[in-house]
Design a protein around this motif. Structure first.
Motif, PDB file in Angstrom:
ATOM      1  N   PHE A 159      48.988  75.068  29.464  1.00 36.08           N
ATOM      2  CA  PHE A 159      49.370  76.373  30.052  1.00 36.08           C
ATOM      3  C   PHE A 159      51.007  76.441  30.595  1.00 36.08           C
ATOM      4  N   ALA A 160      51.428  75.338  31.176  1.00 39.61           N
ATOM      5  CA  ALA A 160      52.662  75.368  31.544  1.00 39.61           C
ATOM      6  C   ALA A 160      53.861  75.134  30.709  1.00 39.61           C
ATOM      7  N   GLU A 161      53.308  74.622  29.123  1.00 40.38           N
ATOM      8  CA  GLU A 161      54.249  74.333  28.152  1.00 40.38           C
ATOM      9  C   GLU A 161      55.251  75.653  28.006  1.00 40.38           C
ATOM     10  N   GLY A 162      56.330  75.534  27.922  1.00 40.64           N
ATOM     11  CA  GLY A 162      57.197  76.542  27.673  1.00 40.64           C
ATOM     12  C   GLY A 162      57.639  77.540  28.899  1.00 40.64           C
ATOM     13  N   MET A 163      56.979  77.507  30.018  1.00 40.31           N
ATOM     14  CA  MET A 163      57.185  78.401  30.960  1.00 40.31           C
ATOM     15  C   MET A 163      58.618  78.326  31.664  1.00 40.31           C
ATOM     16  N   GLU A 164      59.181  79.296  31.799  1.00 47.63           N
ATOM     17  CA  GLU A 164      60.426  79.235  32.716  1.00 47.63           C
ATOM     18  C   GLU A 164      60.049  78.952  34.180  1.00 47.63           C
ATOM     19  N   GLU A 165      59.073  79.729  34.518  1.00 49.39           N
ATOM     20  CA  GLU A 165      58.594  79.433  36.261  1.00 49.39           C
ATOM     21  C   GLU A 165      57.479  79.517  36.439  1.00 49.39           C
ATOM     22  N   ILE A 166      56.742  79.154  37.379  1.00 55.10           N
ATOM     23  CA  ILE A 166      55.092  78.797  37.502  1.00 55.10           C
ATOM     24  C   ILE A 166      55.029  79.469  39.062  1.00 55.10           C
ATOM     25  N   LEU A 167      54.191  80.493  39.348  1.00 56.32           N
ATOM     26  CA  LEU A 167      53.862  80.767  40.654  1.00 56.32           C
ATOM     27  C   LEU A 167      52.482  80.256  41.074  1.00 56.32           C
ATOM     28  N   VAL A 168      52.075  79.468  42.017  1.00 55.05           N
ATOM     29  CA  VAL A 168      50.887  79.402  42.163  1.00 55.05           C
ATOM     30  C   VAL A 168      50.199  80.388  43.686  1.00 55.05           C
ATOM     31  N   VAL A 169      49.254  81.031  43.282  1.00 52.72           N
ATOM     32  CA  VAL A 169      48.850  82.155  44.356  1.00 52.72           C
ATOM     33  C   VAL A 169      47.341  81.272  44.933  1.00 52.72           C
ATOM     34  N   GLU A 170      47.279  81.027  46.094  1.00 53.33           N
ATOM     35  CA  GLU A 170      46.128  80.356  46.722  1.00 53.33           C
ATOM     36  C   GLU A 170      45.744  80.596  48.013  1.00 53.33           C
ATOM     37  N   GLU A 171      44.750  80.364  48.392  1.00 53.88           N
ATOM     38  CA  GLU A 171      44.620  80.944  50.194  1.00 53.88           C
ATOM     39  C   GLU A 171      45.141  79.582  50.859  1.00 53.88           C
ATOM     40  N   LYS A 172      45.642  79.719  51.943  1.00 61.41           N
ATOM     41  CA  LYS A 172      45.803  79.230  53.117  1.00 61.41           C
ATOM     42  C   LYS A 172      46.770  77.940  52.992  1.00 61.41           C
ATOM     43  N   ARG A 173      46.286  77.097  52.059  1.00 62.38           N
ATOM     44  CA  ARG A 173      47.043  75.604  52.168  1.00 62.38           C
ATOM     45  C   ARG A 173      47.212  75.615  50.475  1.00 62.38           C
ATOM     46  N   PRO A 174      48.261  74.603  50.206  1.00 65.00           N
ATOM     47  CA  PRO A 174      48.706  74.318  48.772  1.00 65.00           C
ATOM     48  C   PRO A 174      47.769  73.223  47.988  1.00 65.00           C
ATOM     49  N   LEU A 175      46.301  73.405  47.807  1.00 62.40           N
ATOM     50  CA  LEU A 175      45.705  72.436  47.179  1.00 62.40           C
ATOM     51  C   LEU A 175      46.022  72.356  45.794  1.00 62.40           C
ATOM     52  N   ILE A 176      46.110  73.522  44.965  1.00 65.16           N
ATOM     53  CA  ILE A 176      46.338  73.499  43.870  1.00 65.16           C
ATOM     54  C   ILE A 176      47.749  73.384  43.654  1.00 65.16           C
ATOM     55  N   GLU A 177      48.575  73.850  44.309  1.00 63.79           N
ATOM     56  CA  GLU A 177      50.280  73.758  44.156  1.00 63.79           C
ATOM     57  C   GLU A 177      50.503  72.224  44.358  1.00 63.79           C
ATOM     58  N   ASP A 178      50.013  71.471  45.113  1.00 61.69           N
ATOM     59  CA  ASP A 178      50.193  70.165  45.230  1.00 61.69           C
ATOM     60  C   ASP A 178      50.092  69.095  44.273  1.00 61.69           C
ATOM     61  N   GLN A 179      48.770  69.463  43.642  1.00 62.79           N
ATOM     62  CA  GLN A 179      48.383  68.826  42.524  1.00 62.79           C
ATOM     63  C   GLN A 179      49.226  69.074  41.205  1.00 62.79           C
ATOM     64  N   LEU A 180      49.572  70.525  41.126  1.00 62.77           N
ATOM     65  CA  LEU A 180      50.214  70.928  39.888  1.00 62.77           C
ATOM     66  C   LEU A 180      51.840  70.392  39.965  1.00 62.77           C
ATOM     67  N   ARG A 181      52.364  70.280  41.218  1.00 60.65           N
ATOM     68  CA  ARG A 181      53.728  69.614  41.172  1.00 60.65           C
ATOM     69  C   ARG A 181      53.608  68.272  40.646  1.00 60.65           C
ATOM     70  N   SER A 182      52.713  67.547  41.323  1.00 61.36           N
ATOM     71  CA  SER A 182      52.407  66.052  40.743  1.00 61.36           C
ATOM     72  C   SER A 182      52.293  65.875  39.386  1.00 61.36           C
ATOM     73  N   GLN A 183      51.565  66.963  38.685  1.00 56.73           N
ATOM     74  CA  GLN A 183      51.231  66.771  37.465  1.00 56.73           C
ATOM     75  C   GLN A 183      52.315  67.118  36.364  1.00 56.73           C
ATOM     76  N   LEU A 184      53.053  68.118  36.892  1.00 56.22           N
ATOM     77  CA  LEU A 184      54.098  68.514  35.827  1.00 56.22           C
ATOM     78  C   LEU A 184      55.460  67.898  36.460  1.00 56.22           C
ATOM     79  N   TYR A 185      55.664  67.227  37.370  1.00 59.56           N
ATOM     80  CA  TYR A 185      56.932  66.664  37.930  1.00 59.56           C
ATOM     81  C   TYR A 185      57.707  65.853  36.690  1.00 59.56           C
ATOM     82  N   ASP A 186      57.003  65.318  36.090  1.00 59.73           N
ATOM     83  CA  ASP A 186      57.710  64.314  35.016  1.00 59.73           C
ATOM     84  C   ASP A 186      58.056  65.162  33.648  1.00 59.73           C
ATOM     85  N   LEU A 187      57.493  66.570  33.451  1.00 61.05           N
ATOM     86  CA  LEU A 187      57.926  67.117  32.506  1.00 61.05           C
ATOM     87  C   LEU A 187      59.254  67.790  32.339  1.00 61.05           C
TER      88      LEU A 187
END
Length: 171
Positions: free
Chosen positions: A142-170
């Protein structure tokens, strides 16, 4: 339930008062889904579920070596996470889940942006079904070719933290 039986992990559903404190008559077709057994995961001898007598070290080994990978393989094989709006321009991606997904859709509606318009202006939406652990292959595709990604989730960054870790080296 099928994922729990396959992986030996507990699964849960998050509910909110608006959903739980309501009622409706519905017909649910028992054949509406087709559960797929993963082909890219080697099940260890004896499976992944707790058994009697079960030594705690054997439980720990199964948990850390196999169970989460089995859950990820199940999510991948059954395509639990999905792209709900895909733009050929792939400029701005929104990653969301659960009630937050409904909030994103409502916000687009309030702005007068239809699915077709979102796609035309480069907005794509990825709906996550299993928030932890986050399935890596679908997210990276999904992230391939995106200029920017916005994570919308409730209360705390559960998805955001994992996403940052997974995409950091790309790139």
């Amino acid at each position: 339930w099928a994922m729990s039986r396959y992986s030996g992990c507990w699964v849960s559903f998050k509910t909110v008062a608006e959903t739980v404190d309501s009622s409706a008559s519905v017909y649910v077709d028992p054949h509406r889904i087709n559960i797929v057994t993963p082909t890219d995961f080697d099940m260890p001898m004896g499976g992944l579920n707790i058994r009697w007598p079960d030594e705690f070290l054997a439980q720990e080994e199964r948990h850390h070596k196999y169970k989460l990978n089995a859950a990820l393989a199940f999510a991948r094989a059954n395509k639990l996470d999905k792209v709900v709006i895909d733009s050929p321009k792939r400029r701005f991606g929104i990653v969301t889940t659960g009630k937050s997904y409904l909030d994103v859709r409502q916000a687009l509606d309030d702005l007068g942006i239809s699915e077709e318009q979102a796609s035309d202006i480069g907005i794509s939406i990825y709906k996550v079904a299993m928030t932890w652990p986050l399935e890596r292959e679908g997210m990276r595709a999904f992230a391939e070719g995106m200029e920017e990604i916005l994570v919308v989730e409730e209360k705390r960054p559960l998805i955001e933290d994992q996403l940052r870790s997974q995409l950091y080296d790309l790139r």
